[in-house]
Design a protein around this motif. Structure first.
Motif, PDB file in Angstrom:
ATOM      1  N   LEU A  45      41.991  29.068  26.708  1.00 19.65           N
ATOM      2  CA  LEU A  45      41.825  29.473  28.105  1.00 19.65           C
ATOM      3  C   LEU A  45      40.754  28.598  28.735  1.00 19.65           C
ATOM      4  O   LEU A  45      39.689  28.376  28.155  1.00 19.65           O
ATOM      5  N   THR A  46      41.039  28.057  29.915  1.00 19.53           N
ATOM      6  CA  THR A  46      40.055  27.246  30.619  1.00 19.53           C
ATOM      7  C   THR A  46      40.211  27.504  32.115  1.00 19.53           C
ATOM      8  O   THR A  46      40.946  28.409  32.525  1.00 19.53           O
ATOM      9  N   PHE A  47      39.546  26.735  32.931  1.00 24.33           N
ATOM     10  CA  PHE A  47      39.525  26.975  34.369  1.00 24.33           C
ATOM     11  C   PHE A  47      40.038  25.750  35.120  1.00 24.33           C
ATOM     12  O   PHE A  47      39.958  24.629  34.620  1.00 24.33           O
ATOM     13  N   ALA A  48      40.557  25.979  36.305  1.00 17.53           N
ATOM     14  CA  ALA A  48      41.056  24.910  37.160  1.00 17.53           C
ATOM     15  C   ALA A  48      40.684  25.207  38.603  1.00 17.53           C
ATOM     16  O   ALA A  48      40.390  26.347  38.962  1.00 17.53           O
ATOM     17  N   VAL A  49      40.696  24.177  39.427  1.00 18.29           N
ATOM     18  CA  VAL A  49      40.412  24.327  40.855  1.00 18.29           C
ATOM     19  C   VAL A  49      41.717  24.594  41.583  1.00 18.29           C
ATOM     20  O   VAL A  49      42.624  23.767  41.554  1.00 18.29           O
ATOM     21  N   LYS A  50      41.802  25.733  42.218  1.00 20.60           N
ATOM     22  CA  LYS A  50      43.010  26.076  42.962  1.00 20.60           C
ATOM     23  C   LYS A  50      42.922  25.600  44.394  1.00 20.60           C
ATOM     24  O   LYS A  50      43.850  24.986  44.918  1.00 20.60           O
ATOM     25  N   GLU A  51      41.824  25.883  45.073  1.00 22.31           N
ATOM     26  CA  GLU A  51      41.644  25.476  46.450  1.00 22.31           C
ATOM     27  C   GLU A  51      40.203  25.044  46.671  1.00 22.31           C
ATOM     28  O   GLU A  51      39.290  25.506  45.983  1.00 22.31           O
ATOM     29  N   VAL A  52      40.020  24.129  47.619  1.00 20.74           N
ATOM     30  CA  VAL A  52      38.689  23.656  47.991  1.00 20.74           C
ATOM     31  C   VAL A  52      38.540  23.799  49.500  1.00 20.74           C
ATOM     32  O   VAL A  52      39.404  23.345  50.262  1.00 20.74           O
ATOM     33  N   SER A  53      37.482  24.429  49.947  1.00 22.51           N
ATOM     34  CA  SER A  53      37.207  24.577  51.375  1.00 22.51           C
ATOM     35  C   SER A  53      35.869  23.928  51.688  1.00 22.51           C
ATOM     36  O   SER A  53      34.897  24.111  50.956  1.00 22.51           O
ATOM     37  N   LEU A  54      35.847  23.147  52.761  1.00 18.58           N
ATOM     38  CA  LEU A  54      34.630  22.455  53.173  1.00 18.58           C
ATOM     39  C   LEU A  54      34.409  22.664  54.668  1.00 18.58           C
ATOM     40  O   LEU A  54      35.363  22.617  55.453  1.00 18.58           O
ATOM     41  N   ASP A  55      33.177  22.884  55.038  1.00 21.57           N
ATOM     42  CA  ASP A  55      32.775  22.863  56.443  1.00 21.57           C
ATOM     43  C   ASP A  55      31.860  21.662  56.604  1.00 21.57           C
ATOM     44  O   ASP A  55      30.698  21.686  56.185  1.00 21.57           O
ATOM     45  N   SER A  80      29.940  18.029  65.456  1.00 25.60           N
ATOM     46  CA  SER A  80      31.066  18.965  65.391  1.00 25.60           C
ATOM     47  C   SER A  80      31.203  19.497  63.967  1.00 25.60           C
ATOM     48  O   SER A  80      30.676  18.919  63.010  1.00 25.60           O
ATOM     49  N   THR A  81      31.922  20.583  63.842  1.00 26.81           N
ATOM     50  CA  THR A  81      32.195  21.157  62.524  1.00 26.81           C
ATOM     51  C   THR A  81      33.666  20.961  62.196  1.00 26.81           C
ATOM     52  O   THR A  81      34.545  21.405  62.938  1.00 26.81           O
ATOM     53  N   ILE A  82      33.924  20.252  61.100  1.00 22.71           N
ATOM     54  CA  ILE A  82      35.293  20.002  60.636  1.00 22.71           C
ATOM     55  C   ILE A  82      35.548  20.903  59.438  1.00 22.71           C
ATOM     56  O   ILE A  82      34.840  20.836  58.437  1.00 22.71           O
ATOM     57  N   LYS A  83      36.545  21.752  59.541  1.00 15.79           N
ATOM     58  CA  LYS A  83      36.888  22.669  58.452  1.00 15.79           C
ATOM     59  C   LYS A  83      38.073  22.093  57.681  1.00 15.79           C
ATOM     60  O   LYS A  83      39.133  21.853  58.254  1.00 15.79           O
ATOM     61  N   LEU A  84      37.878  21.863  56.404  1.00 22.70           N
ATOM     62  CA  LEU A  84      38.917  21.321  55.535  1.00 22.70           C
ATOM     63  C   LEU A  84      39.249  22.335  54.455  1.00 22.70           C
ATOM     64  O   LEU A  84      38.350  22.909  53.839  1.00 22.70           O
TER      65      LEU A  84
END
Length: 269
Positions: A45-55, A80-84
């Motif tokens: 069992l290990t971990f993975a990145v499902k989603e990444v959110s950046l402001d 400005s703020t860019i939401k990814l």
């Protein structure tokens, strides 16, 4: 910290597409490292990145036709703020939605169709914005949408686009050869000629009509983008008229390397 950043990046930032590519490339490296750790360590069992959110707080500006972003520094209150939000995508999804990067046929180069003028590069970028990356796509779009629609969407002058369409559709002679074949009615050899013509208007299911020196030129092979003729000796070097159908008519000399033109010196809208 800013001393090691190139002056252009300090002033304008980086193109937005390069920023996204760099970000996803680092995520690819992280994913590969996690996969390697799982295989080598045989982890159940290990971990993975499902989603990444950046402001991202940044300054956005246009440089020519590209969007540039420059990260804000301490105290930059007007940024400005860019939401990814980045998510995962599988290989079948990429293949279904990505551009089909097939090599462009050198006989039908989009750059050649646009000419060698100083504005050709800009015109090509404008066409690429609406998905036109080669002459075949330009020809097909002209048939379905029309010149006025393409010009409006790509923000191109209509007369400039018509010139490009004319250059793209013009027939070209790529090969002329003479051969000697055995005669059907006796031992005497018979001379025959073959002329290959290319044009994006040529289709395998639609036979073009060709005339030269007042006589019909036999078509012995027809395919997408190409045509093989068997002209008489007196027709070699003469100007041939090619009726592609649907009102498209081109003219070209039956000689090696000849580049033809469309009727009336313009492409049909």
């Amino acid at each position: 910290m800013s001393a090691g950043i190139p002056p252009l990046v300090q002033d304008s930032g980086v193109p937005f597409d390069l920023f996204i590519q760099a970000l996803t490339e680092q995520l690819d490296k992280a994913q590969a490292a996690m996969a390697l750790k799982a295989r080598v360590g045989k982890l159940p069992l290990t971990f993975a990145v499902k989603e990444v959110s950046l402001d991202l707080r940044a300054f956005v500006q246009m440089v020519d036709d590209d969007v540039f972003v420059r990260p804000a520094g301490p105290g930059d209150a007007e940024a400005s703020t860019i939401k990814l939000a980045l998510t995962t995508i599988t290989k079948p999804m990429i293949e279904e939605n990505a551009i089909d990067f097939q090599p462009e046929d050198p006989k039908f180069s989009l750059r050649e169709a646009l000419g060698e003028g100083k504005d050709s590069e800009d015109l090509q970028r404008r066409l690429e914005r609406i998905g036109v990356r080669n002459v075949q796509q330009l020809t097909e779009l002209r048939k379905t949408a029309g010149t006025d629609v393409i010009a409006r969407l790509a923000r191109l002058p209509v007369n400039r686009l018509q010139q490009a369409l004319m250059n793209a559709a013009a027939p070209r002679v790529t090969q002329v050869e003479s051969r000697t074949e055995a005669g059907l009615g006796g031992p005497d050899p018979v001379a025959s000629n073959r002329v290959q013509i290319t044009s994006p208007l040529l289709r395998a299911g639609r036979l073009a009509l060709v005339r030269a020196a007042g006589e019909t030129v036999p078509v012995i092979e027809a395919g997408d983008g190409s045509l093989v003729l068997a002209p008489l000796a007196m027709q070699l070097g003469c100007e041939a008229e090619i009726d592609f159908g649907d009102g498209d008519v081109g003219h070209v000399d039956l000689s090696t390397g000849s580049v033809g033109r469309m009727r009336d010196g313009r492409a049909r809208p």
